[in-house]
Design a protein around this motif. Structure first.
Motif, short mmCIF file in Angstrom:
data_model
loop_
_atom_site.label_atom_id
_atom_site.label_comp_id
_atom_site.label_asym_id
_atom_site.label_seq_id
_atom_site.Cartn_x
_atom_site.Cartn_y
_atom_site.Cartn_z
N LEU A 1 11.05 6.01 -4.73
CA LEU A 1 11.16 4.96 -3.73
C LEU A 1 12.25 5.23 -2.71
N GLY A 2 13.04 6.25 -2.96
CA GLY A 2 14.10 6.55 -2.01
C GLY A 2 15.46 6.57 -2.68
N VAL B 1 -5.76 1.37 1.53
CA VAL B 1 -7.07 0.75 1.76
C VAL B 1 -7.47 0.97 3.21
N GLU B 2 -8.67 1.46 3.39
CA GLU B 2 -9.19 1.73 4.72
C GLU B 2 -10.28 0.71 5.05
N ALA B 3 -10.21 0.15 6.24
CA ALA B 3 -11.22 -0.82 6.67
C ALA B 3 -12.56 -0.11 6.86
N LEU B 4 -13.61 -0.64 6.23
CA LEU B 4 -14.93 -0.03 6.30
C LEU B 4 -15.81 -0.80 7.27
N SER C 1 0.84 -1.20 0.00
CA SER C 1 0.00 0.00 0.00
C SER C 1 0.87 1.24 0.00
N ALA C 2 0.34 2.33 -0.52
CA ALA C 2 1.05 3.60 -0.52
C ALA C 2 1.38 4.02 0.91
N ALA C 3 2.54 4.62 1.09
CA ALA C 3 3.05 5.07 2.38
C ALA C 3 3.45 3.91 3.28
N SER C 4 3.51 2.69 2.75
CA SER C 4 3.97 1.53 3.50
C SER C 4 5.31 1.07 2.92
N GLU C 5 6.06 0.36 3.74
CA GLU C 5 7.39 -0.07 3.34
C GLU C 5 7.38 -1.49 2.79
N ARG D 1 15.07 -1.18 2.37
CA ARG D 1 13.64 -0.87 2.37
C ARG D 1 13.32 0.21 1.35
N VAL D 2 12.15 0.11 0.76
CA VAL D 2 11.66 1.13 -0.16
C VAL D 2 10.27 1.56 0.29
N ARG D 3 9.93 2.80 -0.04
CA ARG D 3 8.64 3.34 0.38
C ARG D 3 8.22 4.41 -0.60
N SER D 4 6.94 4.44 -0.93
CA SER D 4 6.42 5.46 -1.85
C SER D 4 5.07 5.94 -1.37
#
Length: 467
Positions: A123-124, A188-191, A91-95, A145-148
């Motif tokens: 990605l860094g 993704v947000e839990a609904l 997911s975006a903003a996750s590593e 680690r990479v993150r975006s």
């Protein structure tokens, strides 16, 4: 959601020998070039001055970097490398973690190695590792680690290995051609589990099931299969067919849902993680996963008429494996971009000719809209005629643009943003309309849609009535 990553196959295919030899000498370091230049200069001076001792010194200085380059040239293709992503979908903003493995498959030890992997700048920084002397058959493993914050599909590699000789005279860069793809999907947000409609609509908590078989005349038997309960044997059909026949079980009618994402370039202004378009993409991803987890046969539809998993009635009715369908939709949303579509007519045609045509209501319709004009508002109003329930999350680009970037100029053309008259048109046509304020959490908007749906049903005098 993430998928397991498989290790990349090792590769060590050399190029043409002539090009490799030329590359070996072009890899001389500053020290190696200095030694070579000093040796040549000493040789010239020995020739001019007639000093044989100086010639020997010049030959020694010039031969040392040449020998180092030749030795390195003969051994550099005996090193293999591999890469493994964990996970390959993040997911975006996750590593995500990238594991690199280098192995010396030659009979000679290596010198000092510098390992470098190519990664996109989003990605860094480019990771670099220094590996000590590696014994024959030895291996080294490193990780980074990479993150975006931006969704998309990003190539990792090729892996580069820089080999040096013990004297530091020559450095050769070995590039592997294999690349990996890191897929950064929307956040993704839990609904919360809500019931957007009543029991009779065929989705939500109360699903529509096929009518129970009642009466002996309505029985449609099938042949007996190993493991069938003997209590389900239909003796009358068994006597008629001469073999064991059993009653069919009641088959559930799978709930259907269409998630419509408006991607028109004219409907959204601004870009970046906090923009209205990115919120709509993330909201569509959260909705799709939520409905798949609850057993819906969901499909993703855009204003261009493109449908995922695939178009047509078969896609929604059969319902692919939920994990496979979720991965396919997330991969699609990871790379979805603004379209040049002038309107929503193609999406309307897909809904009008989609699953359930001629069969009444087709299920739940959840849509994410940007700015529209009066013509497109009329098209949206007609979209929900065949839906059991329709929920529209509307985003006003003017509000989002000013919130995302204070002082942002008013670039929204007149007549494009949502006004109360257009919202009223959608509500009167059957939509449950949820205006989305900048930065609002999707879970809160989902709960608000349920509340608005329930309030409209109460006002209509029946639970789950059309808004």
């Amino acid at each position: 959601m993430s998928a397991p990553a498989a290790p990349v196959a090792q590769e060590s295919a050399p190029g043409p020998g002539e090009q490799r030899l030329r590359a070996a000498f072009s890899g001389l370091t500053t020290r190696g070039r200095s030694f070579l230049a000093a040796g040549l200069a000493a040789g010239v001076c020995a020739y001019v001055l007639g000093q044989s001792d100086l010639l020997r010194v010049g030959l020694l200085l010039a031969s040392l970097p040449v020998v180092c380059a030749l030795v390195l040239f003969r051994t550099r293709h005996r090193v293999t490398g591999s890469r493994r992503l964990s996970p390959a979908r993040v997911s975006a903003a996750s590593e995500a973690r990238v594991h690199l493995r280098v192995e010396n498959v030659s009979r000679l030890p290596t010198g000092l190695l510098m390992l470098q992997d190519r990664v996109p700048y989003v990605l860094g920084p480019r990771p670099r590792f220094v590996l000590d002397r590696m014994e024959p058959g030895g291996r080294r493993e490193v990780a980074y680690r990479v993150r975006s914050d931006l969704r998309g599909r990003y190539p990792l590699g090729p892996l580069q290995l820089r080999l040096t000789d013990p004297f530091g005279m020559c450095e050769l860069t070995r590039s592997f051609s294999t690349q990996d793809i890191l897929t950064v999907v929307p956040q993704v947000e839990a609904l919360p589990p809500v019931r957007l409609t009543g029991e009779a609509k065929g989705y939500g908590e109360g699903r529509l099931r096929a009518p129970a078989l009642s009466g002996e005349d309505d029985v449609i038997p099938r042949g007996y299969r190993h493991g069938d309960d003997i209590r389900r044997v239909h003796w009358r059909s068994t006597a008629r067919h001469g073999e064991l026949m059993v009653r069919r079980e009641e088959q559930p009618q799978q709930s259907r849902c269409t998630v419509l994402l408006d991607t028109r370039d004219s409907a959204f202004y601004g870009a970046g993680p906090g923009s209205a378009f990115e919120w709509a993409v993330a909201g569509a991803a959260s909705t799709v996963l939520h409905l798949l987890e609850r057993g819906f046969a969901a499909r993703l539809l855009t204003d261009t008429g493109a449908s995922v998993p695939r178009s047509g009635a078969e896609a929604t009715l059969t319902g692919q494996d939920s994990a496979e369908a979720a991965g396919l939709m997330l991969d699609t949303l990871a790379v979805v971009d603004h379209s040049e579509s002038p309107g929503l007519s193609l999406a309307y045609d897909q809904l009008r000719g989609g699953p359930g045509a001629g069969e009444g209501k087709e299920g739940l319709l959840v849509a994410f809209f940007g700015d529209v004009d009066e013509e497109q508002a009329a098209v949206i109003a007609r979209m929900c005629r065949r839906s059991g329930a329709a929920v529209a999350f509307v985003l006003d680009s003017a509000d989002w643009a000013h919130e995302h970037e204070p002082g942002y100029p008013d670039l929204v053309p007149a007549g494009r943003s949502w006004d109360e008259e257009r919202l009223r048109l959608l509500r009167h046509s059957g939509w449950t309309v949820v205006p989305v304020r900048p930065g609002a959490p999707m879970a809160a908007m989902w709960r608000q849609a349920d509340e608005l749906r329930g309030a409209a049903g109460t006002a209509a005098g029946a639970p789950g009535g059309a808004a």
